[in-house]
Design a protein around this motif. Structure first.
Motif, PDB file in Angstrom:
ATOM      1  N   ARG A  98       3.312  -6.749  -8.619  1.00 47.88           N
ATOM      2  CA  ARG A  98       3.207  -7.825  -8.430  1.00 47.88           C
ATOM      3  C   ARG A  98       3.188  -8.326  -6.864  1.00 47.88           C
ATOM      4  N   HIS A  99       4.871  -8.255  -6.614  1.00 48.45           N
ATOM      5  CA  HIS A  99       4.943  -8.267  -5.010  1.00 48.45           C
ATOM      6  C   HIS A  99       4.461  -6.305  -3.757  1.00 48.45           C
ATOM      7  N   SER A 100       4.738  -5.408  -4.744  1.00 51.68           N
ATOM      8  CA  SER A 100       3.963  -4.924  -4.539  1.00 51.68           C
ATOM      9  C   SER A 100       2.346  -4.591  -4.241  1.00 51.68           C
ATOM     10  N   THR A 101       2.311  -5.343  -5.033  1.00 50.39           N
ATOM     11  CA  THR A 101       0.546  -5.006  -5.000  1.00 50.39           C
ATOM     12  C   THR A 101       0.088  -6.108  -3.713  1.00 50.39           C
ATOM     13  N   ASN A 102       0.828  -7.187  -3.378  1.00 49.10           N
ATOM     14  CA  ASN A 102       0.844  -8.097  -2.346  1.00 49.10           C
ATOM     15  C   ASN A 102       0.605  -7.383  -1.591  1.00 49.10           C
ATOM     16  N   GLU A 103       1.674  -6.577  -1.044  1.00 50.82           N
ATOM     17  CA  GLU A 103       2.006  -6.540   0.216  1.00 50.82           C
ATOM     18  C   GLU A 103       0.818  -5.533  -0.197  1.00 50.82           C
ATOM     19  N   ASP A 106      -1.806  -7.440   1.298  1.00 52.71           N
ATOM     20  CA  ASP A 106      -1.696  -7.949   2.671  1.00 52.71           C
ATOM     21  C   ASP A 106      -2.405  -6.425   3.769  1.00 52.71           C
ATOM     22  N   ASP A 107      -1.742  -5.273   3.643  1.00 53.58           N
ATOM     23  CA  ASP A 107      -1.562  -4.404   4.545  1.00 53.58           C
ATOM     24  C   ASP A 107      -3.471  -4.157   4.325  1.00 53.58           C
ATOM     25  N   ALA A 108      -4.065  -3.841   3.177  1.00 54.44           N
ATOM     26  CA  ALA A 108      -5.915  -4.197   3.424  1.00 54.44           C
ATOM     27  C   ALA A 108      -6.445  -5.329   4.222  1.00 54.44           C
TER      28      ALA A 108
END
Length: 163
Positions: A98-103, A106-108
């Motif tokens: 979830r953390h990497s997906t949220n990052e 955010d980048d997108a």
């Protein structure tokens, strides 16, 4: 696989924080090594109870009037020895995912904002260019009317049209 939440689980409980997960994992790590098994009421170390050989962990789940319920409770306790660490690991894996997906999201979002700004800039520029061309139309018509018919376009007209 049953995806429903157990009926005795509090539905209004708050999300479990990392400290709570660590406490659960610490208890699992300090307990007698698993896996555990049962002979119906007693808990033993190992995958299968072998009389006289299996290491006894403790007696549990005896005393209700329902023998099948006692066995089910003992099986649950024995399975919890390996289930709990696996569940904690899965929660940790899902949180990291979830953390990497949220990052990535955010980048997108940042990239989309940059693109939106660029689109707004180009639309504004296109609007200015169209307005400038529109303002130049009457001047071009006047110059064409004044120029002799057999004379090529004036260099100033060509330069302005390139703007």
């Amino acid at each position: 696989m049953n995806d429903s939440v157990p009926t005795n689980y509090p539905s209004d409980s708050a999300p479990m924080d990392a400290q709570r997960l660590d406490e659960i994992l610490d208890r699992a790590n300090t307990a007698t090594k698993g896996p555990w098994c049962t002979d119906s009421w007693e808990i033993y170390q190992g995958t299968e109870y072998v009389p006289g050989i299996s290491f006894w962990i403790g007696e549990t789940c005896r005393g209700t009037s329902d023998l099948e319920q006692d066995r089910a409770d003992a099986a649950f306790v024995a399975a919890a020895r390996t289930d709990v660490p696996e569940l904690v690991a899965e929660v940790q894996r899902l949180r990291a995912e979830r953390h990497s997906t949220n990052e990535a999201l955010d980048d997108a979002v940042k990239a989309l904002r940059v693109q939106q700004d660029r689109i707004a800039e180009l639309e504004a520029r296109l609007g200015r260019d169209a307005e400038q061309r529109h303002l130049m139309d009457p001047l071009d018509h006047a110059l064409e009317a004044l120029a002799p018919r057999n004379f090529p376009a004036l260099p100033q007209q060509l330069d302005r049209r390139a703007l």
